[in-house]
Design an enzyme around this catalytic site. Structure first.
Site, PDB file in Angstrom:
ATOM      1  N   LYS A   1       0.842  -1.202   0.000  1.00  0.00           N
ATOM      2  CA  LYS A   1       0.000   0.000   0.000  1.00  0.00           C
ATOM      3  C   LYS A   1       0.879   1.254   0.000  1.00  0.00           C
ATOM      4  O   LYS A   1       0.683   2.171  -0.777  1.00  0.00           O
ATOM      5  CB  LYS A   1      -0.902  -0.030   1.232  1.00  0.00           C
TER       6      LYS A   1
ATOM      7  N   GLU B   1      10.724  -4.693   4.307  1.00  0.00           N
ATOM      8  CA  GLU B   1      10.843  -6.074   3.835  1.00  0.00           C
ATOM      9  C   GLU B   1      10.446  -6.181   2.371  1.00  0.00           C
ATOM     10  O   GLU B   1      11.139  -6.809   1.560  1.00  0.00           O
ATOM     11  CB  GLU B   1       9.916  -6.994   4.659  1.00  0.00           C
TER      12      GLU B   1
ATOM     13  N   GLY C   1      -4.705  -2.365   5.567  1.00  0.00           N
ATOM     14  CA  GLY C   1      -3.944  -3.505   5.029  1.00  0.00           C
ATOM     15  C   GLY C   1      -4.609  -4.837   5.313  1.00  0.00           C
ATOM     16  O   GLY C   1      -4.841  -5.646   4.408  1.00  0.00           O
ATOM     17  N   ARG C   2      -4.948  -5.073   6.587  1.00  0.00           N
ATOM     18  CA  ARG C   2      -5.489  -6.397   6.946  1.00  0.00           C
ATOM     19  C   ARG C   2      -6.946  -6.556   6.530  1.00  0.00           C
ATOM     20  O   ARG C   2      -7.532  -7.622   6.753  1.00  0.00           O
ATOM     21  CB  ARG C   2      -5.308  -6.651   8.441  1.00  0.00           C
TER      22      ARG C   2
ATOM     23  N   GLU D   1      -3.885  -7.544  15.462  1.00  0.00           N
ATOM     24  CA  GLU D   1      -3.437  -6.201  15.100  1.00  0.00           C
ATOM     25  C   GLU D   1      -4.598  -5.214  15.278  1.00  0.00           C
ATOM     26  O   GLU D   1      -4.386  -4.051  15.586  1.00  0.00           O
ATOM     27  CB  GLU D   1      -2.919  -6.175  13.659  1.00  0.00           C
TER      28      GLU D   1
ATOM     29  N   HIS E   1      -3.393 -34.146  18.048  1.00  0.00           N
ATOM     30  CA  HIS E   1      -2.259 -34.982  18.424  1.00  0.00           C
ATOM     31  C   HIS E   1      -1.116 -34.142  18.982  1.00  0.00           C
ATOM     32  O   HIS E   1       0.011 -34.619  19.079  1.00  0.00           O
ATOM     33  CB  HIS E   1      -1.802 -35.794  17.202  1.00  0.00           C
TER      34      HIS E   1
ATOM     35  N   LYS F   1       9.960  -0.969  14.257  1.00  0.00           N
ATOM     36  CA  LYS F   1      10.466  -0.602  12.918  1.00  0.00           C
ATOM     37  C   LYS F   1      11.494   0.515  13.037  1.00  0.00           C
ATOM     38  O   LYS F   1      12.543   0.481  12.401  1.00  0.00           O
ATOM     39  CB  LYS F   1       9.304  -0.096  12.054  1.00  0.00           C
TER      40      LYS F   1
END
Ligand code: G6Q
Length: 567
Positions: A218, A224, A279-280, A365, A396, A516
Site C-alpha cells: 500500500k 521487507e 492492510g489487513r 493487530e 495430536h 520498525k
C-alpha cells in the site's frame, strides 16, 4: 419519564465498564461462573437447535458456549448501550471510524455490486473499485490465457507475490484455500520475510522468463517488501540478461503511484487501492491480484459476492441472529467476563491451514489495544491471543491442554460438509473428529463415568475431564470462493463488534511502529566498520557485539562438522 438503566449513557470519557449494562453483565458472570454446560443442556433439550444462527451459507452453532438466555440478553443490551447499531451505520456510511488516522474503514465498498453507492468524503467510490477490478480481470485473463507474455515471448507459468502483513496473509491464505478452484499449471508463491531464505527458496526452481512478480505494498515503502522487490529486480535482470525485461515481469499493487513510478513500474502496470482500505482488510482489493490470477476473475468475483452477502447480513440482520454480532459478543464474553486469554481457531479443513495466521493479524493487530478511542487506559481485557492449527493435527499435539489443562481456551471449529478431495473414508472421519472434540470439551467425562468404565482408582483423576470448555462450530456446505469470502467477512465484522464494545480503534496499528524505528537505527550498527559506539541498553549492546563477531567468523570455537549447507 422512565429510563431503562441499561440505556443510560455513561458520563463523557467514562470507560465502558461504567455502563450499567456492563456492571449487570459482570454481576451475571459471577452468578453463572460455576454453571456447567452439562446442566445447561440437561435443562433445555432445545438448546442445540436454538443457540444457532445462519447467514450466507454459514451455520453458527454456539450452544456449547457458556451462556444462558440471560447472558445473551445482557450481551445484546451491552451492544445497544455501546451504540453498536450507530457504529455499524457510521462504518457503512464511510465516516472516519479510524479515529486516530482520521480515515474511513470502508472495506465493505471493495465487495459492493456495481449498483451500490458507498461515499467517502462526498465521493462514490464504487465505480473506482469496479474500474480496478475490471483492469485486474483483463490482466488476469491475459496472463491465464497466454496473451500476456514475458520478455522472451514465453507465457507466464509462475507468479511470485511480494508483500507482507496485510499485503501477504490474505492472498496467501485464499490461494491455499481455493486451490481446487485454481489453475494447476500456474504456480503462485508468496515472499514476505526479509530473511533471504524466503525469496531464495520461493524462486530457486523458477525460470525468470516465465515468472511474473507482483509487488504488493500500500505504501510502497515497507522495508521487507522493498528489499525483496529490489532482489526480484536483480534476479529478473540476471536471469533475462537485460534490465529492460523487468518492466515486462513486474506489476505493482499500491496506493503510492509516485513510489511505483520511481521503482520503474509503468502506471498501466499498477493496480491501485485507497487509504480507506486498511492492510489487513484489503483482501478484496487489488491486493488479491494473485488470487485472481490463480482462480480467475469469475471465482474472485464469487468470493467478493460472499463477502458482500455477509456484509449485508451484518448491516441489516437483527443482532440476536446476526453472526458477526453474536461471534463478537461471545468473544467479549469469553475474554473480558470469563477471563479467557486466547481463542483457538481450528479449521477441520487442510485447505484453511493458513487461516489461523490470517486471523492472527486480523484480530490481534486490530484489537491488541489498551487505550480507548479517547486515549484513556482500558480497565478490562481486550483482544484475545488468536492461534490455531488445522484439525485433526492439533488433536495430536496441543489438544491435551485444551481438555485437561488449567486454562480456559475457547475454540472456533470450522468445517464443511463436502470436500473437494473426496477420497473414500477421509471426510466423514475428519468431521466426526471435530464433533467429538467439541463434545468432549463441553461435557468432559466425570470421575464416576471413568470408574464405571473399569479404570483403576489410581488413574481416575488422570482420566477425568472437567468439561465446560466453550466452543463454537461454523459449518458450511463446502469451501468455495463465496463461502470463503463470507467466512472472512464474518471475522472482520466480529472484530469490529468486539472493538465497539471495548471502545478501541480496530483500524490502526501504532504498536508496530516502535520496533520498525529501532530496526532502522540498529541496521547500520551491525555492519559499520571498526567498533561503533552503541547507545542501547547493555543487553542489546552485548547482542550487537556478539552478532558482529559471529558474522565476521571471529567468535572463536571450532567449525562443527556438517555446519556448511549443501547449497
Ligand atoms: C495491516 C498493517 C500491515 C501492513 C504491512 C504492509 O493492516 O497495516 O500488516 O499491511 O505492514 O504494508 P504495505 O502494504 O504498506 O507494504
Amino acid at each position: 419519564m422512565h429510563r431503562d438503566p441499561d440505556r443510560v449513557p455513561p458520563a463523557a470519557g467514562a470507560p465502558r465498564s461504567a455502563l450499567p449494562a456492563w456492571a449487570a453483565l459482570a454481576a451475571h458472570a459471577r452468578e453463572v461462573r460455576d454453571l456447567h454446560l452439562r446442566a445447561l443442556f440437561a435443562a433445555d433439550p432445545g438448546r442445540g437447535e436454538r443457540l444457532a444462527a445462519e447467514a450466507a451459507g454459514i451455520y453458527l452453532d454456539y450452544a456449547k458456549q457458556r451462556v444462558t438466555q440471560e447472558t445473551l440478553a445482557r450481551l445484546l443490551a451491552l451492544a445497544e448501550a455501546c451504540d453498536l447499531r450507530g457504529r455499524i451505520d457510521a462504518m457503512f456510511r464511510g465516516e472516519p471510524v479510524n479515529t486516530t488516522e482520521g480515515r474511513a474503514a470502508l472495506h465493505v465498498a471493495l465487495r459492493a455490486p456495481r449498483n451500490r453507492r458507498f461515499m467517502v468524503e462526498g465521493h462514490d467510490v464504487v465505480p473506482d473499485v469496479h474500474a480496478v477490478l475490471d483492469r485486474m480481470a483483463t490482466f488476469a485473463d491475459a496472463v491465464r490465457d497466454g496473451a500476456w507474455r514475458g520478455w522472451t515471448g514465453r507465457p507466464i507459468r509462475h507468479v511470485v507475490n511480494i508483500g507482507i502483513g496485510g499485503s501477504d496473509l490474505g492472498p496467501a491464505m485464499a490461494c491455499e484455500a481455493l486451490r481446487p478452484y485454481s489453475r494447476r499449471d500456474l504456480t503462485v508463491r508468496f515472499v514476505s520475510n526479509v530473511d533471504g531464505a524466503d525469496f531464495a527458496e520461493a524462486t530457486r526452481d523458477l525460470d525468470p522468463a516465465e515468472t511474473l512478480v507482483i509487488v504488493v505494498s500500500k505504501t510502497f515503502t515497507t522495508l521487507e517488501t522493498m528489499t525483496n522487490a529490489h532482489t526480484a529486480r536483480r534476479w529478473l535482470t540476471a536471469g533475462l540478461g537485460d534490465a529492460g525485461a523487468v518492466a515486462r515481469h513486474v506489476v505493482a499493487v499500491s496506493a503510492n503511484t509516485e513510489a511505483t513510478a520511481r521503482f520503474g513500474i509503468a502506471p498501466d502496470r499498477v493496480f491501485g487501492f485507497w487509504d480507506w482500505v486498511g492492510g489487513r482488510y484489503s483482501m478484496g482489493s487489488a491486493v488479491g491480484l494473485a488470487v485472481m490470477l490463480a482462480v480467475g476473475p469469475a471465482h474472485f468475483r464469487a468470493m467478493l459476492d460472499g463477502f458482500h452477502a455477509m456484509d449485508e447480513h451484518f448491516r441489516t440482520a437483527p443482532f440476536a441472529c446476526n453472526l458477526p454480532v453474536l461471534s463478537g459478543l461471545l468473544a467479549v464474553w469469553c475474554t473480558t467476563f470469563l477471563g479467557a486469554q486466547t481463542l483457538a481457531v481450528i479449521p477441520y479443513d487442510q485447505s484453511l491451514r493458513r487461516l489461523p495466521a490470517y486471523l492472527q493479524q486480523l484480530c490481534m493487530e486490530s484489537n491488541g489495544k489498551s487505550v480507548t478511542h479517547a486515549g484513556a487506559p482500558v480497565p478490562y481485557a481486550t483482544g484475545p491471543i488468536v492461534w490455531g492449527e488445522p484439525g485433526t493435527n492439533g488433536q495430536h499435539s496441543f489438544f491435551q491442554l485444551l481438555h485437561q489443562g488449567t486454562r480456559l481456551v475457547p475454540c472456533d471449529f470450522i468445517a464443511f460438509a463436502r470436500s473437494a478431495y473426496p477420497l473414500p473414508g477421509h471426510h466423514d472421519l475428519l468431521i466426526a473428529s471435530m464433533l467429538a472434540q467439541a463434545e468432549a470439551l463441553a461435557f468432559g467425562q466425570t470421575a464416576d463415568e471413568v470408574r464405571a468404565a473399569g479404570t483403576p482408582e489410581a488413574l481416575v483423576a488422570h482420566r477425568t475431564f472437567a468439561g465446560n470448555r466453550p466452543s463454537s462450530v461454523l459449518l458450511a456446505e463446502r469451501l468455495d470462493p463465496f463461502t470463503l469470502g463470507a467466512l472472512v467477512a464474518l471475522y472482520e465484522h466480529s472484530v469490529f463488534v468486539q472493538a465497539t464494545i471495548w471502545d478501541i480503534n480496530p483500524f490502526d496499528q501504532w504498536g508496530v511502529e516502535l520496533g520498525k524505528a529501532l530496526a532502522r537505527r540498529i541496521a547500520p550498527e551491525l555492519t559499520a566498520p571498526g567498533e561503533p559506539a552503541l547507545g542501547h541498553d547493555s543487553s542489546t549492546n552485548a547482542l550487537i557485539r556478539r552478532y558482529r563477531r559471529l558474522r565476521a567468523g571471529r567468535a572463536g570455537g571450532d567449525r562443527r562438522a556438517g555446519a556448511e549447507p549443501e547449497s
